[in-house]
Design an enzyme around this catalytic site. Structure first.
Site: not given
Length: 251
Positions: A127, A140
């Site tokens: 990410s 996350y």
């Protein structure tokens, strides 16, 4: 004909990546928890298999049906949007089980075959949020930071066996289901912890404004994953999408 196995292919990045490899003449093993929900087209080079990356038996069954794997794409992921204090440990473990431990389990399943053939590529989807210390993504981002660290060290371990490891860092992609999935998990947890509610509303509003600027399309990620899988000279870490590239340049 080379074979790629991709996890999380029901929607978004995984679906577009499966289509991209298919269009390039590859044999594609597209995996997802619920194959009945697949909208991928019919092809004699496309094999859709059920796979839950958090279930060892499911992984073994899928690998057993897939045959020799030339490229593994660890794309399956779980979003989570909440402060550390408001994140139940059960959910934290679920995020890591999906985003990290599932990827490790898939690598352990395919690497023996790649090592014997002294050839193969693992592409781990991370990410671009790692380029910025974004709030409410602490859990996350931690799971994705661990994915990057895993990939960096594994690349050195596997290089002597002719196996490459690459990381693709997608930006924000409104066209995928990731955002709605994250919001859904917040709702499941009863929303944000009370002390963070006002802060969260302000932060989310800022995030939505940012989504009006340059963003990532699923095809951007598919292109980056294909490059990572096929170009031996590409960088070890590839940002994917206009916003991800911009963040990478100013980090």
């Amino acid at each position: 004909m080379k074979t790629v196995l991709i996890t999380g292919c029901s929607t978004g990045f995984g679906r577009d990546t499966a289509l991209h490899f298919l269009n390039q003449g590859w044999r594609v093993v597209a995996t997802m928890r619920n194959p009945a929900a697949s909208t991928l087209p019919t092809s004699d080079r496309l094999h859709i298999l059920p796979l839950d990356v958090t279930d060892a038996d499911s992984i073994a069954a899928a690998i057993g049906q897939a045959g020799a794997i030339d490229v593994l794409v660890n794309n399956a992921g779980m979003g989570w949007l909440n402060a550390v204090e408001g994140s139940p440990l059960e959910t934290v473990r679920e995020v890591f089980e999906t985003n990290l431990f599932g990827a490790i389990a898939l690598m352990q399943a395919v690497l023996p075959g790649m090592r014997e053939r002294r050839s193969g590529v693992v592409v781990n989807v991370s990410s671009s949020s790692l380029y910025k210390p974004l709030p409410l993504l602490s859990v996350y981002r931690a799971s994705k930071a661990a994915m990057n660290a895993l990939s960096e060290s594994a690349a050195h371990e596997l290089a002597p066996f002719g196996i490459r490891v690459r990381v693709v860092m997608p930006g924000m992609a409104p066209s995928t289901s990731f955002g709605s999935t994250a919001q859904g998990h917040v709702a499941d947890a009863g929303g944000f912890a009370e002390p963070y509610a006002d802060y969260a509303r302000q932060t989310l509003a800022t995030m939505m404004e940012a989504a009006n600027g340059p963003v990532t399309e699923a095809q951007d990620v598919a292109d980056a994953i294909f490059r990572a899988a096929t170009d031996a000279d590409c960088p070890a870490v590839l940002p994917a999408g206009a916003d991800a590239i911009a963040w990478a340049e100013v980090k």
